[in-house]
Scaffold this active site. Structure first.
Site, short mmCIF file in Angstrom:
data_model
loop_
_atom_site.label_atom_id
_atom_site.label_comp_id
_atom_site.label_asym_id
_atom_site.label_seq_id
_atom_site.Cartn_x
_atom_site.Cartn_y
_atom_site.Cartn_z
N GLN A 36 28.66 84.12 -29.17
CA GLN A 36 28.91 82.71 -29.45
C GLN A 36 30.04 82.59 -30.47
O GLN A 36 29.82 82.45 -31.67
CB GLN A 36 27.64 82.04 -29.99
CG GLN A 36 27.88 80.59 -30.33
CD GLN A 36 26.88 79.67 -29.70
OE1 GLN A 36 25.80 80.06 -29.34
NE2 GLN A 36 27.26 78.42 -29.57
N PHE A 37 31.29 82.63 -29.96
CA PHE A 37 32.44 82.57 -30.87
C PHE A 37 32.52 81.24 -31.61
O PHE A 37 33.16 81.14 -32.65
CB PHE A 37 33.75 82.85 -30.11
CG PHE A 37 34.29 81.68 -29.34
CD1 PHE A 37 35.23 80.84 -29.91
CD2 PHE A 37 33.83 81.41 -28.05
CE1 PHE A 37 35.73 79.75 -29.21
CE2 PHE A 37 34.33 80.32 -27.34
CZ PHE A 37 35.28 79.49 -27.92
N THR A 38 31.86 80.20 -31.12
CA THR A 38 31.96 78.89 -31.76
C THR A 38 31.28 78.86 -33.13
O THR A 38 31.48 77.91 -33.88
CB THR A 38 31.37 77.77 -30.87
OG1 THR A 38 30.00 78.04 -30.60
CG2 THR A 38 32.15 77.66 -29.56
#
Length: 152
Positions: free
Chosen positions: A78-80
């Site tokens: 989850q790069f966010t």
């Protein structure tokens, strides 16, 4: 590297209508590699996660780890989590590791988790995923180690 940990009664990841990872009681781990992170950072985060005492004991106190209770891990990239919203209404993700580094560190984390823990399920790096969970408690805890971690 940072993770958002959710203690769950159950969780699953679906990609294009297919379940790719599923656990019963355990931890949903939303994982983000950040610029400057390396394998040693991933290893420290995993060690912390596996020992984090957020499951109840006989007295109902959070005194047991996922390893103590034999719970599962569902690890989802989850790069966010690296979002920076300080400059306006559109988040910037420049703090996230570049995709090739993010994939390498995610895969390393998963390999190490599988070597250290008997039940590890995953999503798929870079895929459009649907994550379903039943948060237990609710208990949600942010963890951060490494180059981008704020000082204590």
């Amino acid at each position: 590297m940072q993770a958002l940990i959710q203690r769950v009664a159950e969780a699953r990841v679906t990609i294009a209508g297919r379940v790719t990872g599923q656990i019963g009681p355990g931890l949903l781990v939303l994982l983000c590699a950040e610029r400057g992170d390396d394998e040693a950072v991933a290893d420290r985060l995993l060690a912390k996660l596996l020992k984090l005492r957020i499951f109840g004991d006989e007295a109902g106190r959070m005194n047991r780890s996922v390893q103590d209770v034999g719970g599962g891990l569902l690890v989802v990239s989850q790069f966010t989590l690296a979002a920076d919203t300080s400059g306006g209404n559109r988040p910037s993700f420049t703090g996230a590791a570049p995709p090739q580094d993010g994939r390498r560190l995610y895969e390393h984390f998963v390999r190490q988790a599988r070597a250290a823990h008997p039940l590890v399920a995953t999503g798929e790096f870079g895929a459009d995923m649907r994550v379903a969970l039943v948060n237990d408690g609710p208990v949600t805890i942010p963890l951060r180690v490494g180059a981008a971690a704020p000082p204590r």
